[in-house]
Structure formats: C-alpha cells, structure tokens
Design an enzyme around this catalytic site. Structure first.
Site, mmCIF file in Angstrom:
data_model
loop_
_atom_site.group_PDB
_atom_site.id
_atom_site.type_symbol
_atom_site.label_atom_id
_atom_site.label_comp_id
_atom_site.label_asym_id
_atom_site.label_seq_id
_atom_site.Cartn_x
_atom_site.Cartn_y
_atom_site.Cartn_z
ATOM 1 N N CYS A 16 0.862 -1.187 0.000
ATOM 2 C CA CYS A 16 0.000 0.000 0.000
ATOM 3 C C CYS A 16 0.898 1.237 0.000
ATOM 4 O O CYS A 16 2.091 1.139 -0.304
ATOM 5 C CB CYS A 16 -0.990 -0.014 1.162
ATOM 6 N N ARG A 25 -3.263 -0.675 5.514
ATOM 7 C CA ARG A 25 -3.866 -1.760 4.740
ATOM 8 C C ARG A 25 -2.931 -2.956 4.541
ATOM 9 O O ARG A 25 -3.328 -4.098 4.808
ATOM 10 C CB ARG A 25 -4.336 -1.230 3.365
ATOM 11 N N ASP A 38 -8.455 3.705 1.464
ATOM 12 C CA ASP A 38 -7.439 4.074 2.450
ATOM 13 C C ASP A 38 -8.145 4.525 3.730
ATOM 14 O O ASP A 38 -8.851 5.536 3.724
ATOM 15 C CB ASP A 38 -6.585 5.204 1.876
HETATM 16 P P1 4NP Z 1 -1.820 2.828 4.134
HETATM 17 O O1 4NP Z 1 -2.469 4.172 4.726
HETATM 18 O O2 4NP Z 1 -1.284 3.172 2.737
HETATM 19 O O3 4NP Z 1 -2.953 1.886 4.076
HETATM 20 O O4 4NP Z 1 -0.707 2.420 5.089
HETATM 21 C C1 4NP Z 1 -1.757 5.372 4.826
HETATM 22 C C2 4NP Z 1 -0.925 5.576 5.892
HETATM 23 C C3 4NP Z 1 -0.237 6.773 6.033
HETATM 24 C C4 4NP Z 1 -0.402 7.754 5.070
HETATM 25 C C5 4NP Z 1 -1.232 7.553 3.997
HETATM 26 C C6 4NP Z 1 -1.914 6.352 3.865
HETATM 27 N N1 4NP Z 1 0.277 8.991 5.226
HETATM 28 O O5 4NP Z 1 0.034 9.887 4.407
HETATM 29 O O6 4NP Z 1 1.079 9.143 6.157
#
Ligand code: 4NP
Length: 144
Positions: free
Chosen positions: A3, A9, A117
């Site tokens: 991800c 995720r 997300d």
């Molecule tokens: P992930 O969610 O891609 O599912 O781990 C996110 C976690 C952190 C961030 C964006 C999406 N961020 O911008 O820090």
C-alpha cells in the site's frame, strides 16, 4: 502486500494471509510505496482490528517497496490503483509486471477496485478494510 504507507492496509493484508497459510510453504510480507513511516509499527487501529480477529501485527515494521521485491516474490498485490501504478513504474521487464495484481481483483475479477485508504477515517473504515482483505486472502489461498 503493498500500500502507500505500509502502516494500515498492507500490514493487515500480510497478517490475514499469514494466518491462512503454512509459513513453511508460503512467505508473506508487506511494504509501502512511500517511505514516511519506515521502521514504525502498523497503525494502532490496524493492530486493534487484527487483534479482535486473533491476528498479531506487532512484530511487523514498516518498510519501503524496492525493485528487489520483484526477485523475492512470485505475487505482488497492490491495495489501490495508485500503488499499482507506482509498483508497475518500477518493473524492469514483463516478468516483473506479470507478478503485480490489485488485491480486490481476487474477489472482483477485472474490476480493479481499490481497498479504501482508512488512514483519515475512523475505526469503521478499518473493520471494512479487514473484511475486504479477509475475503481477498481466502481467494489468494484458493488459487495457490
Ligand atoms: P496505508 O495508509 O497506505 O494503508 O498504510 C496510509 C498511511 C499513512 C499515510 C497515507 C496512507 N500517510 O500519508 O502518512
């Protein structure tokens, strides 16, 4: 399992798939296309929804996806279309590209749906993501 941040995720996807396979036969890991959170534990909300379902994510640490992952893994699952395009942009050849799929295509073939997300949402978002990934991982196991 890939991800953006590798804290919400893909750690859940890693933990869920690990719980469904024999670790002697299948190696499961996750990574992020971005490096903001490298070295961190998964998000507390992912740890919590996993724990409710008897899956422990606390031995996971965030890492960045690299081109060497194309050599290490047979199958690479992206959580959304942005991750998918970022991974494909690193592919060195057709063999690399053929390893990459969007995980929601396991339950919804050809639709290329995103796992939403949940980072900026509440607990419910994490529960929804857990349920989507649980079904997708069942299909991955069925196809192994
Ligand atoms: P992930 O969610 O891609 O599912 O781990 C996110 C976690 C952190 C961030 C964006 C999406 N961020 O911008 O820090």
């Amino acid at each position: 399992m890939v991800c953006l941040g590798n804290i919400c995720r893909s750690p859940l996807a890693e933990g869920i798939l690990r719980s469904k396979v024999n670790s002697n036969d299948v190696f499961v890991d996750s990574a992020g296309t971005a490096s903001y959170h490298v070295g961190e534990l998964p998000d507390e909300r992912s740890i919590q929804i996993a724990r409710i379902n008897n899956i422990d994510l606390t031995n996971q640490r965030c890492r960045h996806f690299t081109i060497y992952d194309f050599d290490k893994f047979d199958q690479i699952y992206a959580m959304d279309s942005s991750n998918y395009n970022d991974i494909l942009s690193l592919a060195r050849n057709d063999q690399d590209k053929q390893k990459v799929n969007m995980i929601m295509n396991m339950t919804n073939p050809g639709e290329s749906l995103d796992v939403p997300d949940p980072y900026y949402g509440g607990e419910k978002g994490f529960e929804h993501v857990f349920n989507l990934l649980d079904k997708a991982c069942d299909e991955i196991v069925r196809n192994l």
